[in-house]
Design an enzyme around this catalytic site. Structure first.
Site, mmCIF file in Angstrom:
data_model
loop_
_atom_site.group_PDB
_atom_site.id
_atom_site.type_symbol
_atom_site.label_atom_id
_atom_site.label_comp_id
_atom_site.label_asym_id
_atom_site.label_seq_id
_atom_site.Cartn_x
_atom_site.Cartn_y
_atom_site.Cartn_z
ATOM 1 N N ASP A 6 0.866 -1.173 0.000
ATOM 2 C CA ASP A 6 0.000 0.000 0.000
ATOM 3 C C ASP A 6 0.912 1.235 0.000
ATOM 4 O O ASP A 6 2.113 1.127 0.261
ATOM 5 C CB ASP A 6 -0.884 -0.061 1.267
ATOM 6 C CG ASP A 6 -1.763 1.171 1.443
ATOM 7 O OD1 ASP A 6 -2.183 1.752 0.433
ATOM 8 O OD2 ASP A 6 -2.023 1.549 2.603
ATOM 9 N N GLY A 8 -0.087 4.885 1.440
ATOM 10 C CA GLY A 8 -0.221 5.732 2.632
ATOM 11 C C GLY A 8 0.019 4.988 3.935
ATOM 12 O O GLY A 8 -0.584 3.959 4.194
#
Length: 197
Positions: A6, A8
């Site tokens: 991912d 963030g």
């Protein structure tokens, strides 16, 4: 192996309070009020799937929160979310690729943020074989199809993939498909994971 990261709070640190802080300063609406009113609701999901424009998103969110901001002011706040990249994770990604693994990024993001982070953090794209973004795919995590899409594109079975994400719902969805998933609760998780392996 296929390693899926991912963006963030996994590769790049983000903090939503910074966004609300800028909007509060620009609009005069107290931060506490904005914190109460802000939800990652329908406009958020539509924007992350690329189903509404940046301007529509800004106007719907401002309406929901009782904010009067120009689009430029909205965007200034929206981009304040980014704090900095995690160099140790980028280093791990590069090492994994050198060892012959496939490394990709899978992020729920939006066109507005994509005007900013790729220029600000060019090493993210440089450290990955491919970047999969929700607004380009028309789907977002934790929708099962986005994981299936990545596995299909990469030609990998779920048991040969490892997924790192800070959102528990996204972890559960990946595990339901048979992907090995690691919940990134803080900065130590990924270095520890690879230190121990």
């Amino acid at each position: 192996m296929l390693y899926i990261f991912d963006l963030g709070n996994v590769i790049v640190d983000i903090d939503f309070k910074r966004v609300l802080g800028v909007w509060s300063n620009l609009s005069g609406v107290p931060l506490a009020t904005l914190s109460e009113r802000f939800t990652m609701g329908k406009p958020f999901e539509l924007h992350e799937r690329g189903e509404i424009s940046d301007e529509e998103f800004a106007s719907q969110l401002c309406e929901e929160m009782g904010l009067t901001l120009s689009f430029e002011q909205f965007e200034a706040g929206w981009q304040a979310i980014f704090i900095g990249q995690r160099d140790e994770v980028l280093e791990i990604m590069r090492r994994l690729r050198k060892e012959g693994n496939r490394v990709v990024v899978l992020s729920n993001t939006n066109a507005l943020h994509c005007r900013y982070w790729p220029q600000q953090y060019p090493k993210v794209s440089e450290s990955a074989d491919r970047v999969y973004l929700s607004q380009e795919l028309g789907m977002r995590k934790p929708e099962v199809d986005i994981y299936r899409h990545v596995l299909q594109q990469e030609g990998v079975d779920p048991q040969h993939a490892i997924f790192f994400d800070d959102n528990y719902d996204n972890i559960i969805a990946a595990e339901a498909l048979g992907i090995n998933a690691v919940h990134v609760v803080d900065k130590t998780v990924i270095p520890d994971y690879f230190g121990a392996n």
